[in-house]
Design a protein around this motif. Structure first.
Motif, PDB file in Angstrom:
ATOM      1  N   LEU A 104       3.355  11.093   1.850  1.00 46.75           N
ATOM      2  CA  LEU A 104       3.030   9.779   2.400  1.00 46.75           C
ATOM      3  C   LEU A 104       2.566   9.880   3.851  1.00 46.75           C
ATOM      4  CD1 LEU A 104       3.026   6.747   1.758  1.00 46.75           C
ATOM      5  CD2 LEU A 104       5.407   6.667   2.576  1.00 46.75           C
ATOM      6  N   GLU A 105       3.036  10.894   4.572  1.00 50.80           N
ATOM      7  CA  GLU A 105       2.646  11.070   5.967  1.00 50.80           C
ATOM      8  C   GLU A 105       1.136  11.232   6.122  1.00 50.80           C
ATOM      9  OE1 GLU A 105       6.816  11.768   5.471  1.00 50.80           O
ATOM     10  OE2 GLU A 105       5.083  12.695   4.498  1.00 50.80           O
ATOM     11  N   CYS A 106       0.486  11.828   5.131  1.00 47.45           N
ATOM     12  CA  CYS A 106      -0.965  12.013   5.207  1.00 47.45           C
ATOM     13  C   CYS A 106      -1.676  10.664   5.192  1.00 47.45           C
ATOM     14  CB  CYS A 106      -1.449  12.872   4.047  1.00 47.45           C
ATOM     15  SG  CYS A 106      -0.950  14.600   4.162  1.00 47.45           S
ATOM     16  N   TYR A 107      -1.211   9.752   4.349  1.00 47.38           N
ATOM     17  CA  TYR A 107      -1.826   8.438   4.273  1.00 47.38           C
ATOM     18  C   TYR A 107      -1.516   7.617   5.525  1.00 47.38           C
ATOM     19  CZ  TYR A 107      -2.191   9.949  -0.558  1.00 47.38           C
ATOM     20  OH  TYR A 107      -2.480  10.672  -1.687  1.00 47.38           O
ATOM     21  N   GLN A 108      -0.307   7.795   6.059  1.00 47.54           N
ATOM     22  CA  GLN A 108       0.035   7.095   7.296  1.00 47.54           C
ATOM     23  C   GLN A 108      -0.836   7.588   8.451  1.00 47.54           C
ATOM     24  OE1 GLN A 108       4.203   8.092   7.295  1.00 47.54           O
ATOM     25  NE2 GLN A 108       4.812   6.158   6.306  1.00 47.54           N
ATOM     26  N   ALA A 109      -1.115   8.887   8.482  1.00 44.64           N
ATOM     27  CA  ALA A 109      -1.989   9.437   9.523  1.00 44.64           C
ATOM     28  C   ALA A 109      -3.407   8.900   9.370  1.00 44.64           C
ATOM     29  CB  ALA A 109      -1.992  10.964   9.447  1.00 44.64           C
ATOM     30  N   ALA A 110      -3.866   8.761   8.113  1.00 46.25           N
ATOM     31  CA  ALA A 110      -5.197   8.207   7.870  1.00 46.25           C
ATOM     32  C   ALA A 110      -5.275   6.758   8.337  1.00 46.25           C
ATOM     33  CB  ALA A 110      -5.537   8.301   6.384  1.00 46.25           C
ATOM     34  N   ALA A 111      -4.197   6.007   8.128  1.00 47.25           N
ATOM     35  CA  ALA A 111      -4.169   4.613   8.581  1.00 47.25           C
ATOM     36  C   ALA A 111      -4.215   4.534  10.106  1.00 47.25           C
ATOM     37  CB  ALA A 111      -2.916   3.917   8.045  1.00 47.25           C
ATOM     38  N   ARG A 112      -3.442   5.396  10.777  1.00 47.67           N
ATOM     39  CA  ARG A 112      -3.438   5.383  12.241  1.00 47.67           C
ATOM     40  C   ARG A 112      -4.813   5.737  12.812  1.00 47.67           C
ATOM     41  NH1 ARG A 112       1.630   7.888  11.375  1.00 47.67           N
ATOM     42  NH2 ARG A 112       0.707   9.946  11.760  1.00 47.67           N
ATOM     43  N   LEU A 147       0.834  -1.204   0.000  1.00 49.19           N
ATOM     44  CA  LEU A 147       0.000   0.000   0.000  1.00 49.19           C
ATOM     45  C   LEU A 147       0.867   1.251   0.000  1.00 49.19           C
ATOM     46  CD1 LEU A 147      -3.059  -0.497   2.405  1.00 49.19           C
ATOM     47  CD2 LEU A 147      -3.097   0.294   0.038  1.00 49.19           C
ATOM     48  N   GLN A 148       1.972   1.193   0.721  1.00 49.50           N
ATOM     49  CA  GLN A 148       2.870   2.348   0.756  1.00 49.50           C
ATOM     50  C   GLN A 148       3.408   2.668  -0.632  1.00 49.50           C
ATOM     51  OE1 GLN A 148       5.613   2.665   4.043  1.00 49.50           O
ATOM     52  NE2 GLN A 148       7.304   3.167   2.647  1.00 49.50           N
ATOM     53  N   HIS A 149       3.763   1.633  -1.381  1.00 52.82           N
ATOM     54  CA  HIS A 149       4.266   1.841  -2.740  1.00 52.82           C
ATOM     55  C   HIS A 149       3.181   2.459  -3.622  1.00 52.82           C
ATOM     56  CE1 HIS A 149       6.461   1.008  -6.485  1.00 52.82           C
ATOM     57  NE2 HIS A 149       5.292   0.615  -6.973  1.00 52.82           N
ATOM     58  N   VAL A 150       1.950   1.965  -3.515  1.00 51.65           N
ATOM     59  CA  VAL A 150       0.855   2.486  -4.337  1.00 51.65           C
ATOM     60  C   VAL A 150       0.589   3.953  -4.022  1.00 51.65           C
ATOM     61  CG1 VAL A 150      -1.621   2.295  -4.805  1.00 51.65           C
ATOM     62  CG2 VAL A 150      -0.219   0.233  -4.675  1.00 51.65           C
ATOM     63  N   PHE A 151       0.538   4.294  -2.729  1.00 49.33           N
ATOM     64  CA  PHE A 151       0.274   5.684  -2.355  1.00 49.33           C
ATOM     65  C   PHE A 151       1.407   6.602  -2.802  1.00 49.33           C
ATOM     66  CE2 PHE A 151      -2.663   4.097   1.133  1.00 49.33           C
ATOM     67  CZ  PHE A 151      -3.803   4.554   0.480  1.00 49.33           C
ATOM     68  N   THR A 176       3.506   6.215  -5.309  1.00 51.19           N
ATOM     69  CA  THR A 176       3.735   6.290  -6.760  1.00 51.19           C
ATOM     70  C   THR A 176       2.525   6.765  -7.543  1.00 51.19           C
ATOM     71  OG1 THR A 176       3.160   3.946  -6.995  1.00 51.19           O
ATOM     72  CG2 THR A 176       5.496   4.489  -6.743  1.00 51.19           C
ATOM     73  N   GLU A 177       1.313   6.458  -7.068  1.00 45.66           N
ATOM     74  CA  GLU A 177       0.123   6.793  -7.853  1.00 45.66           C
ATOM     75  C   GLU A 177      -0.722   7.897  -7.237  1.00 45.66           C
ATOM     76  OE1 GLU A 177      -2.080   4.000  -9.906  1.00 45.66           O
ATOM     77  OE2 GLU A 177      -0.566   2.428  -9.894  1.00 45.66           O
ATOM     78  N   PHE A 178      -0.528   8.180  -5.956  1.00 47.94           N
ATOM     79  CA  PHE A 178      -1.303   9.235  -5.303  1.00 47.94           C
ATOM     80  C   PHE A 178      -0.335  10.190  -4.617  1.00 47.94           C
ATOM     81  CE2 PHE A 178      -3.882   5.355  -5.352  1.00 47.94           C
ATOM     82  CZ  PHE A 178      -4.952   5.800  -6.121  1.00 47.94           C
ATOM     83  N   ARG A 179       0.390  10.931  -5.461  1.00 49.04           N
ATOM     84  CA  ARG A 179       1.505  11.728  -4.952  1.00 49.04           C
ATOM     85  C   ARG A 179       1.126  13.170  -4.628  1.00 49.04           C
ATOM     86  NH1 ARG A 179       5.714  10.767  -9.628  1.00 49.04           N
ATOM     87  NH2 ARG A 179       3.790  11.017 -10.803  1.00 49.04           N
ATOM     88  N   ALA A 180      -0.152  13.520  -4.791  1.00 56.03           N
ATOM     89  CA  ALA A 180      -0.542  14.899  -4.518  1.00 56.03           C
ATOM     90  C   ALA A 180      -0.425  15.242  -3.042  1.00 56.03           C
ATOM     91  CB  ALA A 180      -1.976  15.141  -5.009  1.00 56.03           C
TER      92      ALA A 180
END
Length: 491
Positions: free
Chosen positions: A112-120, A99-103, A105-109
């Motif tokens: 990555l910290e934003c997605y990690q915060a969403a996961a937490r 999932l980290q690779h997908v976020f 490479t494909e959702f770079r706007a």
């Protein structure tokens, strides 16, 4: 000893065949997995449920309409921010990647910290299980869900006028700035949702579409049978369409026919141009009046290409007066007249986006935010109190939204917000989604941190109107818009 014959097993009391036993084991495993609490752990063997059969049609009910509500301010219809689930099955190119690779490479706007915060925060789910660790490896048929705090752009507060409603069809006069159905950042501020929420008209079938900024006659069928019958007339070119627009300059008095082929430059940004490699199309134009500066022109499109009328008028040197795409300096000094363009397609798209960024009007351009960085990079400056920062809502893009220019192919079915997350958020903050405009904020929402200037209602109107639609057994016509009247003066 005499060997006893083997009897055929009876239906009752016999053990199931191996295939059935295997299916039963998988079903029991799925139930155990669904009951098991806690997040997925890295390296854990996961059971992936088989994909569910999804309804390809657009169907919205009370649960969807109840996600949020409207309010009206400054001549605009606005939507209170709300929690919403973007969901999608794992794409083939994601299988075997984290999932980290997908976020990244494909959702770079977003970083990555934003997605990690969403996961937490428990907002990312994989097969309905919270994902705390983005290193989890994706498998085929994995089902992703991302809960976001969603903000929709405002539209004009003009009411939807009913032209006809009977047992077969609903025909309305669509205001400018309203998308026909959910696309991109728009969901509740769409014709489909307003008709469902305010007029109890559900299960409508789209017969034809109008661009978001185009107003006029819009038809919906109340049943699949009616939709297919009228769609067949469209395919057989039996549907007569008549539009009216106001263009720059003195349009020729004689009838003008334009048959230049049109090529889509970008489905995501929603831009087309005349090009020999494009699709064949035809539009006939007839001038109605000229006031010394602009002309009112009737348009008869014989084909239905994306932005056909707008592109052909640009090619003729008479773009629509307030067209935010085809009447801009991004096309060069001649503004695309005669199909002349001294830029590459990439340079054109970059110029269009940068021009609208400087004017704070990306919602008018309909550019999707995840598409900004490839066009303008990180060289966008932020003005205090305003939003010019690309990708503010990219956290919502587990399923990338398309614009209406793409004809919405591949749109995934989108359901209401996660009750689990809503309850969790209530327990954590003591508050639910904002009930009074933007007074309450979501701690992970980038949009909540921004003060966006409202467009004026005038900025959301383009002078292009679908005046009449006529088929083999019907004809629907709206009144002429105010800006097309002989005595109209722009204020």
């Amino acid at each position: 000893m005499e060997e006893k014959p083997v009897s055929e097993p009876s239906e009752q009391g016999s053990s199931p065949p191996p295939a059935k036993r295997q299916r039963r084991r998988l079903l029991l495993a799925a139930k155990r997995q669904a009951r098991r609490p806690g997040p997925l752990e890295e390296g854990e063997k996961r059971y992936v449920p088989p994909p569910q059969k999804r309804n390809p049609g657009v169907s919205f009910g009370e649960a969807h309409f109840a996600e949020t509500s409207y309010y009206f301010e400054g001549g605009l219809r606005k939507v209170r921010p709300y929690y919403f689930d973007f969901q999608n099955y794992c794409k083939g190119r994601w299988v075997g990647k984290s999932l980290q690779h997908v976020f990244s490479t494909e959702f770079r706007a977003q970083p990555l910290e934003c997605y990690q915060a969403a996961a937490r925060a428990g907002r990312l789910r994989l097969n309905e299980q919270p994902v705390r660790d983005l290193s989890v490896i994706l498998k085929n048929n994995d089902f992703l869900k991302n809960t976001v705090h969603r903000h929709e752009p405002p539209v004009t507060a003009q009411t939807i006028e009913f032209l006809e409603e009977n047992d077969e069809v609903v025909v309305v006069n669509k205001p400018s700035s309203l998308p026909v159905h959910p696309c991109g950042r728009f969901r509740h501020n769409t014709v489909i949702f307003i008709l469902g929420k305010e007029h109890n008209l559900k299960e409508l079938h789209t017969i034809h579409r109008l661009d978001r900024l185009t107003s006029g006659v819009l038809m919906f069928a109340k049943s699949v049978e009616v939709s297919k019958r009228i769609d067949e007339q469209v395919r057989q070119r039996q549907l007569e369409k008549e539009y009216v627009c106001r263009v720059l300059g003195e349009f020729p008095e004689n009838e003008v026919t334009c048959e230049e082929p049109i090529l889509v430059v970008s489905y995501k940004v929603g831009v087309c141009r005349v090009d020999p490699k494009g699709k064949v199309c035809k539009t006939v134009f007839r001038r109605l009046n000229y006031n010394g500066n602009t002309s009112v022109v009737k348009c008869y499109p014989y084909t239905g290409r994306t932005h056909q009328i707008r592109v052909h008028l640009q090619f003729l040197g008479h773009p629509i007066v307030n067209d935010p795409i085809y009447n801009t300096d991004a096309w060069g000094p001649a503004k695309g007249k005669g199909g002349k363009l001294s830029k590459t397609d990439e340079e054109l798209l970059r110029a269009l986006v940068e021009g609208h960024l400087s004017k704070q009007s990306l919602d008018v351009l309909d550019v999707a935010e995840e598409d900004l960085k490839p066009l303008v990079g990180d060289n966008v400056q932020e003005t205090p109190g305003n939003c010019v920062k690309p990708g503010q809502a990219a956290l919502a893009n587990v399923n990338s939204g398309s614009t209406e220019a793409s004809n919405d192919e591949g749109q995934s079915e989108i359901l209401g917000c996660s009750q689990d997350f809503a309850q969790m958020h209530k327990a954590e903050s003591g508050k639910m989604c904002p009930s009074e405009h933007l007074e309450e904020k979501d701690p992970l929402c980038e949009e909540c941190k921004i003060v966006r200037p409202d467009p004026s209602p005038k900025d959301l109107v383009m002078y292009l109107h679908a005046l009449r639609y006529k088929g083999a057994d019907f004809e629907y016509c709206s009144r002429m818009p105010a800006w097309a009247q002989d005595d109209w003066e722009e204020t």
